[in-house]
Enzyme design. Structure first.
Site, PDB file in Angstrom:
ATOM      1  N   GLN A 298     -14.326 -15.435  47.436  1.00 60.42           N
ATOM      2  CA  GLN A 298     -13.247 -15.152  46.489  1.00 60.42           C
ATOM      3  C   GLN A 298     -12.335 -16.362  46.323  1.00 60.42           C
ATOM      4  O   GLN A 298     -11.443 -16.349  45.481  1.00 60.42           O
ATOM      5  CB  GLN A 298     -12.423 -13.947  46.980  1.00 60.42           C
ATOM      6  CG  GLN A 298     -13.251 -12.681  47.136  1.00 60.42           C
ATOM      7  CD  GLN A 298     -12.490 -11.514  47.741  1.00 60.42           C
ATOM      8  OE1 GLN A 298     -13.026 -10.801  48.553  1.00 60.42           O
ATOM      9  NE2 GLN A 298     -11.240 -11.295  47.344  1.00 60.42           N
TER      10      GLN A 298
ATOM     11  N   ARG B 173      -8.798  -4.158  49.367  1.00 61.95           N
ATOM     12  CA  ARG B 173      -8.192  -4.001  48.052  1.00 61.95           C
ATOM     13  C   ARG B 173      -6.683  -3.759  48.142  1.00 61.95           C
ATOM     14  O   ARG B 173      -6.149  -2.847  47.531  1.00 61.95           O
ATOM     15  CB  ARG B 173      -8.851  -2.847  47.309  1.00 61.95           C
ATOM     16  CG  ARG B 173      -8.584  -2.894  45.811  1.00 61.95           C
ATOM     17  CD  ARG B 173      -9.383  -1.842  45.090  1.00 61.95           C
ATOM     18  NE  ARG B 173      -9.149  -1.975  43.669  1.00 61.95           N
ATOM     19  CZ  ARG B 173     -10.053  -1.691  42.745  1.00 61.95           C
ATOM     20  NH1 ARG B 173     -11.244  -1.282  43.099  1.00 61.95           N
ATOM     21  NH2 ARG B 173      -9.764  -1.807  41.485  1.00 61.95           N
TER      22      ARG B 173
END
Lengths: 792, 167
Positions: A223, A373
């Protein structure tokens, strides 16, 4: 309705533009890391420890080397020769790449087998024989903190305990004084267990070292490709892999959610092997390896206390945390925030007294502490404040919606300084909760509940009114390994008026190729469909810290707007030159400059851009490109109110989520369709830990549910039909007034669900249950209270 | 001890020599280089590897390549035709039924089989029908919408709105 400033053809902010990236995904043309196949590529598979804590007496690789196709077996002793057997974590801790002497958690990497095919590598793994001397592990963080607990990190000279760090914030003396004199104090021990992001694509890489040119291309599921490149250079610089010789490419990513931020040993071993043999090496985890060894989330033991008045006014909170980080602190939080942004836990309420502290502990469990998340421990904090607020409402016998309304920070109090030091940028908490109550039909539901209770039926209504904190972050406070947490955008507009824009972030499904194009379309009037967006290649994209913690829109999205505005300023100069008027005489509407009072005299952005290459004013730099590195002045504070309605079977305690209404406020909305999609997905990752997901370890440190057979990711059947909506309170400091949304629902949903279930069980004497709340857990709790009798 | 098999994939026959233990998903991805079919787990739970075998949705990680000898396989690469996208592909795109795209091929192929047996399914039938396929991103609401949209398109009915609905 969202008001749009641009036409549908331009497709700027507010349009529910269909996603540009979908064409390849629906036709099987996505390009994920396991789709990469290079000439001469070798495959790597990993031998893992069956024990949580053991000395390695011997690793016998002879049989493995005889397996057809096996080229090499790599152990910690091999890596030690190159000083590559240890690596730093993103939190400045240290972690083994491969062990030389001791394994510290079950499924830890012990050796790597390199072979000419995936199957041969797996055969090789089966043939490696490891002799262990098993030791008694420490799996309970409270026991790990006891004085006589064995010290686990004996690799650290002088380390005499299992304590990692202590963190605190707020005014302890003032808070303790408040709690001494408060009319009402409520307290709850809240545990948020270990869970796993479980993106459907596991982690993996292809390390491709080119000996001739001394250059590494690293395709990997990351990421944060730029930060990873720097980390590789820091770890491997001493063997000649300096940063200009490293290219990290993050191809399409099959879900990240925080789990693809850290550096895992597999990546490093693959690089080391490729470096030594000069061939590309592919490593792709199995699902079981992914669940059992990659970074977990949560594992926070929280003692939450709230002080208030009998009339229901919240006056202060005191939170104490024990954080189980496993073998190493390898979370991915900003350097100055070892407990992440847990200090957002004062929530959405108006009071001025708080104290929070956390202690992190080593145990014999996998290392980590990443987000699931959520923006750095915000879920833990929100769960604590929203559960304890409900308990307070119960204690003072006030409806939890009314109690929240009475305590909310009012919209005119923003910017609001929280007792733990944050400055909330904007909010209208009353409006969001009111909208959620209206949508769900709150008053009617409470009446129905009262009727049902008379009949002994179990129905519950739960609320969560959360405040998120995202968009890390202002560089004065936020860095990872010293690198400031800005982010970047570079826009190049071609002579014909079409553009390519590149970013330091990296989508894992968020839809950046569409939303970033919409931001630029909004600012420049170039149709979003004519703006290509690229991310994830460190050779081409500007440096940035990556996509996690809902930071892409707040940082790189802002950079896109600012870079586009630089271009609009240049466009104004060119338009003035072309129209032979002064810049002050020009007005902008999306897509063109026109002369004030003479709108027929205009130049479109496409004409202006063409002139930038063909007829630009003398003295002006040719071309039409801009770059911006955006350092946000503050974080953004999205918020929302969620209401969950549950029915619980009074015989089996099966929980049915009947309704779930989510009202989110993420400031100005770039693409309503995508925002809604993010909310749906986030809510599902909210119900997951609230009702299903949890890693369970036995006292020997064995994980008891390390596969998808028993780690329960919700299917379409467990997921409710989500009902979502929004209010819009723009961020005053963000260039486009946006705040970020991807994680709000994961943060906000669990306490709404837990509050609903506890509300349903209140008549039976239940005042708290830890998540995940299962029928079995309810039955056990009721049995302990003597409400249910053992089956005869 | 390799064995020769002939498997028809998306209308093209492939005759290959394979190890008896080779999984169908690896035949498709590794031997035949069609990477649209994905692998998401090792316990047959996630459904990312779902393909159609003689029209039936199967998890290709749970079938040996030799078991597919003589069979006809449809993968995501075989959904679109010269006329354009398959209705299920259009449904997924128009209804924002995918985020990262990793579960999407398997999810779409399972939906194709579902619609073949039940051309006008209810929301509950769709949810149970795709319960062997995990999606971690979308929360399933829009996948249900996409399958309803594809069903309407395949029946020739009026297409449902693809605009997001808000409370």
């Amino acid at each position: 309705m969202i008001q749009c400033k641009t036409s549908k053809e331009i497709g700027g902010m507010g349009h529910s533009l269909k996603r540009k990236e979908d064409a390849r995904f629906i036709q099987g043309k996505g390009h994920y890391v396991d789709d990469i196949k290079l000439d001469g590529m070798l495959y790597m598979d990993i031998v893992r420890s069956p024990y949580a804590y053991a000395k390695i007496k011997k690793i016998n690789i002879e049989k493995a080397l005889k397996v057809p196709g096996v080229a090499a077996v790599v152990t910690g002793r091999d890596l030690e020769k190159y000083k590559l057997h240890w690596m730093p974590t993103l939190m400045g801790d240290t972690q083994m790449v491969l062990p030389t002497d001791t394994v510290m958690y079950q499924s830890q990497e012990v050796a790597a087998v390199i072979a000419t095919s995936r199957y041969a590598a797996a055969d090789g793994v089966d043939a490696v024989e490891v002799e262990y001397e098993v030791m008694k592990p420490v799996t309970d963080p409270f026991k790990a903190l006891e004085k006589d607990a064995p010290v686990l990190r004996t690799d650290k000279p002088g380390k005499k305990d299992n304590h990692i760090w202590h963190w605190e914030v707020g005014d302890k003396a003032k808070t303790d004084a408040l709690f001494k004199k408060a009319e009402v104090v409520v307290k709850e021990n809240i545990y948020l267990p270990r869970i796993h992001v479980a993106s459907i694509e596991t982690c993996g890489c292809v390390a491709d070292y080119d000996k001739v040119n001394n250059h590494l291309t690293m395709y990997m599921t990351t990421q944060a490709p730029h930060a990873i490149r720097t980390v590789i250079a820091l770890v491997a610089g001493h063997v000649g892999l300096t940063e200009e010789k490293i290219r990290v490419i993050s191809p399409d990513i099959g879900g990240g959610f925080g789990g693809k931020v850290p550096v895992y040993p597999g990546y490093v071993i693959a690089i080391a092997v490729s470096f030594l043999v000069g061939k590309p090496v592919k490593w792709i985890e199995d699902r079981s390896e992914n669940l059992q060894a990659d970074s977990f989330a949560r594992d926070y033991h929280i003692t939450a206390e709230l002080a208030g008045s009998k009339s229901g006014k919240i006056q202060g909170v005191r939170f104490k945390v024990v954080a189980d980080h496993g073998y190493a602190d390898s979370q991915a939080a900003p350097t100055k925030f070892p407990a992440g942004l847990f200090s957002i836990g004062t929530g959405s309420y108006d009071y001025d007294t708080a104290f929070m502290e956390a202690d992190a502990v080593y145990t014999n469990k996998p290392p980590g502490g990443v987000a699931y998340r959520c923006s750095f421990r915000v879920t833990e904090a929100v769960h604590a404040i929203e559960r304890i607020t409900d308990k307070f409402a119960m204690e003072v016998k006030m409806d939890p919606a009314q109690l929240r309304m009475n305590n909310f920070i009012k919209k005119e109090q923003f910017p609001w300084k929280s007792p733990t030091g944050w400055t909330y940028d904007s909010g209208d908490y009353h409006a969001a909760l009111k909208k959620a109550m209206d949508a769900v039909g709150y008053d009617a539901l409470r009446k129905e509940q009262a009727e049902k209770r008379k009949k002994g039926e179990l129905m519950g209504i739960g609320i969560s009114s959360f405040t998120e904190i995202v968009g890390a972050g202002p560089s004065k406070d936020f860095d990872i390994l010293g690198i400031k947490m800005f982010d970047s955008a570079e826009i190049r507009v071609h002579p014909t008026g079409k553009a390519i824009a590149r970013f330091g972030t990296k989508s894992q499904g968020q839809g950046h190729e569409t939303t970033y194009a919409q931001i630029i379309a909004e600012e420049l009037g170039i149709p979003a469909e004519n703006i290509a967006v690229e991310e994830g290649d460190t050779d081409t994209a500007p440096y940035g810290l990556g996509t996690y913690a809902s930071r892409s829109t707040p940082t790189a999205g802002a950079a896109a707007a600012v870079a586009a505005r630089k271009l609009r300023d240049k466009a104004r100069k060119i338009a003035a030159y072309l129209l032979e008027v002064s810049e002050a005489d020009l007005e902008w509407e999306p897509g063109k400059f026109f002369v004030k009072g003479a709108p027929q005299k205009s130049k479109t952005i496409q004409e202006i851009v063409f002139a930038a290459y063909t007829n630009h004013p003398q003295g002006m730099e040719a071309g039409f490109e801009a770059t911006h590195y955006y350092d946000p002045p503050n974080l953004t504070f999205p918020f929302g109110s969620y209401i969950c309605v549950v029915d619980i079977d009074k015989e089996t305690y099966e929980i049915k989520v009947r309704r779930f209404v989510a009202i989110d406020d993420c400031g100005n909305i770039i693409n309503p369709m995508i925002v809604q999609g993010q909310v749906h997905g986030g809510l599902t990752q909210g119900i997951a830990p609230a009702m299903y997901e949890e890693f369970i370890y036995d006292e020997d440190g064995n994980i008891l549910n390390g596969t998808f057979m028993d780690y329960l990711v919700p299917t379409a059947v467990e997921s409710p039909h989500w009902e979502t909506g929004h209010t819009v309170t723009p961020s005053p400091h963000h260039p486009i007034g946006a705040k970020g949304v991807g994680e709000s629902p994961t943060v906000g949903a669990p306490p709404a669900i837990a509050n609903a279930i506890v509300d349903a069980l209140t008549p039976l004497g239940i005042t708290h249950l830890d998540i995940p709340i299962t029928p079995y857990k309810i039955w056990k709790a009721l049995k302990e209270k003597g409400v249910v009798k053992p089956v005869a | 001890m390799e064995k020769e098999i002939t498997v028809t994939i998306n209308g093209t026959a492939h005759t290959v020599k394979v190890e008896p233990r080779l999984l169908l998903v690896h035949l498709i991805r590794e031997n035949l280089n069609m990477t649209g079919t994905h692998i998401g787990c090792d316990t047959s739970n996630c459904g990312a590897c779902t393909v159609l075998m003689d029209g039936k949705a199967v998890k290709s990680c749970t079938i040996l390549a030799v078991q597919a000898n003589g069979k006809s396989i449809t993968t995501v690469e075989g959904l679109a035709t010269a006329e354009g996208l398959h209705p299920i592909q259009e449904g997924f795109k128009e209804n924002h039924a995918l985020h990262c795209g990793f579960c999407t091929p398997g999810m779409m192929l399972r939906a194709v089989e579902l619609l073949k047996h039940n051309p006008n399914p209810t929301e509950e039938e769709i949810r149970w029908g795709i319960s062997g396929n995990l999606c971690r991103c979308t929360g399933y609401n829009n996948i249900v919408k996409a399958i309803q949209y594809a069903g309407a398109k395949m029946r020739g009915d009026k297409l449902p709105s693809t605009e997001p609905q808000f409370v």
